[in-house]
Design a protein around this motif. Structure first.
Motif, PDB file in Angstrom:
ATOM      1  N   HIS A 169     -15.421 -19.193   0.447  1.00  0.00           N
ATOM      2  CA  HIS A 169     -15.023 -19.023   1.734  1.00  0.00           C
ATOM      3  C   HIS A 169     -13.766 -19.207   2.037  1.00  0.00           C
ATOM      4  CE1 HIS A 169     -19.102 -20.178   3.247  1.00  0.00           C
ATOM      5  NE2 HIS A 169     -18.658 -20.801   2.319  1.00  0.00           N
ATOM      6  N   LEU A 170     -13.120 -17.349   1.999  1.00  0.00           N
ATOM      7  CA  LEU A 170     -11.662 -17.125   2.274  1.00  0.00           C
ATOM      8  C   LEU A 170     -11.478 -16.417   3.667  1.00  0.00           C
ATOM      9  CD1 LEU A 170     -10.747 -15.350  -0.877  1.00  0.00           C
ATOM     10  CD2 LEU A 170     -10.571 -17.859  -1.002  1.00  0.00           C
ATOM     11  N   PRO A 171      -9.458 -16.805   3.919  1.00  0.00           N
ATOM     12  CA  PRO A 171     -10.164 -15.746   5.484  1.00  0.00           C
ATOM     13  C   PRO A 171      -9.876 -14.306   5.067  1.00  0.00           C
ATOM     14  CG  PRO A 171      -8.365 -17.903   4.883  1.00  0.00           C
ATOM     15  CD  PRO A 171      -9.213 -17.697   3.472  1.00  0.00           C
ATOM     16  N   ALA A 172     -10.117 -13.817   6.112  1.00  0.00           N
ATOM     17  CA  ALA A 172      -9.816 -12.405   5.669  1.00  0.00           C
ATOM     18  C   ALA A 172      -8.715 -12.154   6.056  1.00  0.00           C
ATOM     19  CB  ALA A 172      -9.673 -11.151   7.283  1.00  0.00           C
ATOM     20  N   THR A 173      -8.413 -11.341   4.501  1.00  0.00           N
ATOM     21  CA  THR A 173      -6.863 -10.381   3.654  1.00  0.00           C
ATOM     22  C   THR A 173      -6.555  -9.561   4.596  1.00  0.00           C
ATOM     23  OG1 THR A 173      -8.307  -9.063   2.153  1.00  0.00           O
ATOM     24  CG2 THR A 173      -7.212 -10.727   1.805  1.00  0.00           C
ATOM     25  N   ARG A 174      -4.889  -9.393   5.483  1.00  0.00           N
ATOM     26  CA  ARG A 174      -4.394  -8.994   6.634  1.00  0.00           C
ATOM     27  C   ARG A 174      -3.379  -8.123   5.821  1.00  0.00           C
ATOM     28  NH1 ARG A 174      -2.844 -12.886  11.154  1.00  0.00           N
ATOM     29  NH2 ARG A 174      -1.873 -13.452   9.587  1.00  0.00           N
ATOM     30  N   LEU A 175      -3.270  -7.023   5.874  1.00  0.00           N
ATOM     31  CA  LEU A 175      -1.927  -6.222   5.149  1.00  0.00           C
ATOM     32  C   LEU A 175      -1.324  -5.831   6.025  1.00  0.00           C
ATOM     33  CD1 LEU A 175       0.008  -4.452   3.027  1.00  0.00           C
ATOM     34  CD2 LEU A 175      -1.532  -3.123   3.605  1.00  0.00           C
ATOM     35  N   VAL A 176       0.418  -6.168   6.641  1.00  0.00           N
ATOM     36  CA  VAL A 176       1.585  -5.244   7.774  1.00  0.00           C
ATOM     37  C   VAL A 176       1.628  -4.819   7.449  1.00  0.00           C
ATOM     38  CG1 VAL A 176       3.186  -6.235   9.737  1.00  0.00           C
ATOM     39  CG2 VAL A 176       1.120  -7.908   9.148  1.00  0.00           C
ATOM     40  N   ILE A 177       2.499  -3.581   7.515  1.00  0.00           N
ATOM     41  CA  ILE A 177       2.952  -2.432   7.713  1.00  0.00           C
ATOM     42  C   ILE A 177       3.826  -2.433   8.191  1.00  0.00           C
ATOM     43  CG2 ILE A 177       2.990  -0.515   6.893  1.00  0.00           C
ATOM     44  CD1 ILE A 177       0.333  -0.186   5.765  1.00  0.00           C
ATOM     45  N   LEU A 178       5.120  -2.430   8.076  1.00  0.00           N
ATOM     46  CA  LEU A 178       6.657  -2.117   8.733  1.00  0.00           C
ATOM     47  C   LEU A 178       6.518  -0.984   8.498  1.00  0.00           C
ATOM     48  CD1 LEU A 178       8.085  -3.691  10.474  1.00  0.00           C
ATOM     49  CD2 LEU A 178       9.935  -4.657   8.920  1.00  0.00           C
ATOM     50  N   GLY A 179       6.899  -0.389   9.504  1.00  0.00           N
ATOM     51  CA  GLY A 179       7.297   0.893   9.446  1.00  0.00           C
ATOM     52  C   GLY A 179       6.340   1.765   9.547  1.00  0.00           C
ATOM     53  N   ALA A 180       5.879   3.254  10.461  1.00  0.00           N
ATOM     54  CA  ALA A 180       4.645   4.246  10.579  1.00  0.00           C
ATOM     55  C   ALA A 180       5.333   5.348   9.849  1.00  0.00           C
ATOM     56  CB  ALA A 180       4.610   4.308  12.338  1.00  0.00           C
ATOM     57  N   VAL A 181       5.606   5.089   8.559  1.00  0.00           N
ATOM     58  CA  VAL A 181       6.203   6.774   7.904  1.00  0.00           C
ATOM     59  C   VAL A 181       4.722   6.715   7.170  1.00  0.00           C
ATOM     60  CG1 VAL A 181       8.164   5.542   7.779  1.00  0.00           C
ATOM     61  CG2 VAL A 181       6.081   4.467   5.695  1.00  0.00           C
ATOM     62  N   HIS A 182       5.600   7.348   5.993  1.00  0.00           N
ATOM     63  CA  HIS A 182       4.328   8.765   5.532  1.00  0.00           C
ATOM     64  C   HIS A 182       3.250   7.685   4.553  1.00  0.00           C
ATOM     65  CE1 HIS A 182       5.241  13.055   7.188  1.00  0.00           C
ATOM     66  NE2 HIS A 182       5.865  12.597   6.610  1.00  0.00           N
ATOM     67  N   VAL A 183       4.351   7.204   3.615  1.00  0.00           N
ATOM     68  CA  VAL A 183       3.229   6.321   2.972  1.00  0.00           C
ATOM     69  C   VAL A 183       2.965   5.089   3.366  1.00  0.00           C
ATOM     70  CG1 VAL A 183       3.917   4.119   0.942  1.00  0.00           C
ATOM     71  CG2 VAL A 183       5.324   6.372   0.995  1.00  0.00           C
ATOM     72  N   GLY A 184       2.643   4.627   4.305  1.00  0.00           N
ATOM     73  CA  GLY A 184       1.966   4.105   5.544  1.00  0.00           C
ATOM     74  C   GLY A 184       0.535   4.208   5.670  1.00  0.00           C
ATOM     75  N   GLN A 185       0.862   6.322   5.979  1.00  0.00           N
ATOM     76  CA  GLN A 185      -0.430   6.885   6.365  1.00  0.00           C
ATOM     77  C   GLN A 185      -1.402   6.716   5.664  1.00  0.00           C
ATOM     78  OE1 GLN A 185       1.743  10.578   7.921  1.00  0.00           O
ATOM     79  NE2 GLN A 185       0.306  10.207   9.462  1.00  0.00           N
ATOM     80  N   THR A 186      -0.781   6.363   4.391  1.00  0.00           N
ATOM     81  CA  THR A 186      -2.544   6.650   3.484  1.00  0.00           C
ATOM     82  C   THR A 186      -2.455   5.500   2.952  1.00  0.00           C
ATOM     83  OG1 THR A 186      -1.164   8.953   2.084  1.00  0.00           O
ATOM     84  CG2 THR A 186      -2.732   7.781   0.534  1.00  0.00           C
ATOM     85  N   LEU A 187      -1.441   4.343   3.238  1.00  0.00           N
ATOM     86  CA  LEU A 187      -1.826   2.973   2.270  1.00  0.00           C
ATOM     87  C   LEU A 187      -2.527   2.391   3.660  1.00  0.00           C
ATOM     88  CD1 LEU A 187      -1.210   0.416   0.908  1.00  0.00           C
ATOM     89  CD2 LEU A 187       0.960   0.271   1.821  1.00  0.00           C
TER      90      LEU A 187
END
Length: 226
Positions: free
Chosen positions: A69-87
């Protein structure tokens, strides 16, 4: 399952800690394990925690079923930039809980990040409330020290399993000096993946996003020492 084991499992879930229910074979005796080290099945447990998959272990007299039983993985993206729009959508497709943080409200908009949690605030205010942990991946993408540096400090101190930052080696060398001056140790700074992403020759924002997600996946699935 005994009530005391269920209580221990629920407590681990509430605290976002990995846990496994080990059922010994034969006999059916059960225990809840939250740390592989020190357990008789430390090696198999470490592999199960790394893969996130439940499995049957046949180890002679210590055969057992390990229910992970693992916790749900999270991703925090710092920066609302073009790379983040795909990531962001790539990570969401891999069942990550994605949050984009950026104090620049012109960038952090629902139109640019549909279906993603957006926090339009500075990282030193936003991130402590998010309670980053060892099941959180963190990607600093703004290329602005005023935004990235406080975020990286928070992510490193929280023990995020992945911490990456956009920028060249030259940029990271300057970043290293700033973080040292801010009180971080060399070993902490060495955890930062910079330049961010696997070295696949990525050029476009979309390709960089793919390289970042691949690197995050490799780090998530890296076996831990038993």
């Amino acid at each position: 399952m005994r009530l005391d084991l269920l209580a221990a499992l629920n407590a681990a879930r509430a605290e976002r800690r990995a846990a496994a229910v080990v059922t010994e074979m034969p006999g059916g005796a059960q225990r809840v394990v939250t740390e592989a080290a020190g357990d008789p099945l430390a090696g198999p447990l470490a592999k199960a925690f790394a893969s996130g998959r439940s499995c049957m272990i046949d180890a002679g007299e210590r055969s057992a079923f390990i229910n992970v039983h693992l916790p749900a993985t999270r991703l925090v993206i710092l920066g609302a930039v073009h790379v983040g729009q795909t990531l962001a959508p790539i990570a969401a497709a891999l069942d990550y809980d994605v949050t984009v943080v950026d104090p620049r409200t012109a960038f952090a908009t629902a139109e640019r990040f549909s279906g993603v949690s957006l926090v339009a605030d500075w990282p030193d205010r936003a991130l402590p409330e998010m309670r980053l942990d060892r099941y959180t991946a963190f990607a600093a993408l703004t290329h602005d020290p005023k935004i990235d540096d406080p975020g990286l400090i928070e992510a490193l101190r929280a023990g995020c399993f992945y911490v990456g930052a956009l920028g060249s080696r030259k940029t990271h060398a300057a970043r290293r000096e700033r973080l040292l001056a801010a009180g971080l140790a060399e070993a902490e700074i060495d955890r930062i993946k910079a330049p961010i992403g696997l070295a696949i020759g990525a050029a476009s924002p979309a390709e960089i996003a793919i390289s970042i997600m691949a690197e995050i996946t490799a780090e998530l699935r890296r076996p831990v020492a038993a």
